[in-house]
Design an enzyme around this catalytic site. Structure first.
Site, PDB file in Angstrom:
ATOM      1  N   HIS A   1     142.583  -1.344   5.631  1.00 39.18           N
ATOM      2  CA  HIS A   1     142.626  -1.109   7.080  1.00 39.18           C
ATOM      3  C   HIS A   1     141.604  -0.048   7.462  1.00 39.18           C
ATOM      4  CE1 HIS A   1     146.103  -3.633   7.367  1.00 39.18           C
ATOM      5  NE2 HIS A   1     146.788  -2.875   6.536  1.00 39.18           N
ATOM      6  N   CYS A   2     140.354  -0.395   7.300  1.00 38.18           N
ATOM      7  CA  CYS A   2     139.256   0.538   7.531  1.00 38.18           C
ATOM      8  C   CYS A   2     138.205  -0.168   8.370  1.00 38.18           C
ATOM      9  CB  CYS A   2     138.680   0.952   6.169  1.00 38.18           C
ATOM     10  SG  CYS A   2     137.191   1.976   6.249  1.00 38.18           S
ATOM     11  N   GLY A   3     137.432   0.593   9.100  1.00 35.98           N
ATOM     12  CA  GLY A   3     136.352   0.001   9.882  1.00 35.98           C
ATOM     13  C   GLY A   3     135.309  -0.697   9.020  1.00 35.98           C
TER      14      GLY A   3
END
Length: 192
Positions: A69-71
């Site tokens: 869940h990271c850019g």
């Protein structure tokens, strides 16, 4: 480990089959592997343990700390493309899932879904493990010693077969960048 090599002709190409008897002298054997890689890690969302030396010793590696869940999570697609493009030339891509920056999925099942279903990852993904600080796993301790520890998710370390970090790429460097492609191709050329 003792092994005997037997030659087998398969479609006109010599292949090596292994049976017990003589020492394992294959390139990539555990004995030739750097100490920092001589550790077992569990595969993501699996009970299978992988000894990095036994699986990848003697190969150039691209080691990446990942989070679901990271850019930068979309980089899984680019890493898979590198795996598909360079695996036959010997490059092994290894993803170390980590919650070092509080962006990993709440469960391994969810992380596996992101990797395997959402991005079609087929390269080796390992279960969450620390990659920074005193608790970092031995691979990332060595990567940090040679270069720097990850400042965020999706740091990419290009590692020669002898364990030397050839180049470190930060999170913002995309897997398909010109710099990364050139460094991989140079390493593969140097190791053949």
């Amino acid at each position: 480990m003792w092994k005997r090599w037997t030659s087998i002709v398969l479609f006109g190409v010599m292949a090596q089959a292994v049976s017990a008897a003589e020492p394992d002298t294959r390139e990539g054997s555990k004995a030739e592997c750097p100490d920092a890689l001589n550790h077992e890690f569990r595969r993501l969302h699996s009970n299978e343990d992988i000894n990095l030396c036994e699986r990848f010793g003697g190969q150039p590696l691209l080691v990446v700390n990942t989070a679901s869940h990271c850019g930068f999570t979309s980089q899984f697609g680019g890493l898979e493309a590198l795996h598909e493009k360079y695996a036959e030339q010997g490059l092994a891509v290894i993803g170390f899932a980590s919650n070092a920056f509080d962006q990993e999925a709440d469960s391994e099942e969810e992380a596996a879904t992101v990797c395997y279903e959402n991005f079609g990852v087929t390269f080796t993904m390992l279960a969450p493990t620390p990659v920074t600080g005193d608790d970092a796993n031995p691979v990332f301790k060595e990567l940090a010693r040679q270069t720097e520890e990850p400042g965020w998710n999706f740091n990419k370390y290009l590692v020669a077969p002898d364990g030397t970090v050839v180049k470190h790429f930060g999170s913002r460097v995309k897997p398909d960048s010109k710099d990364m492609t050139q460094a991989i191709e140079q390493l593969l050329s140097d190791t053949q």
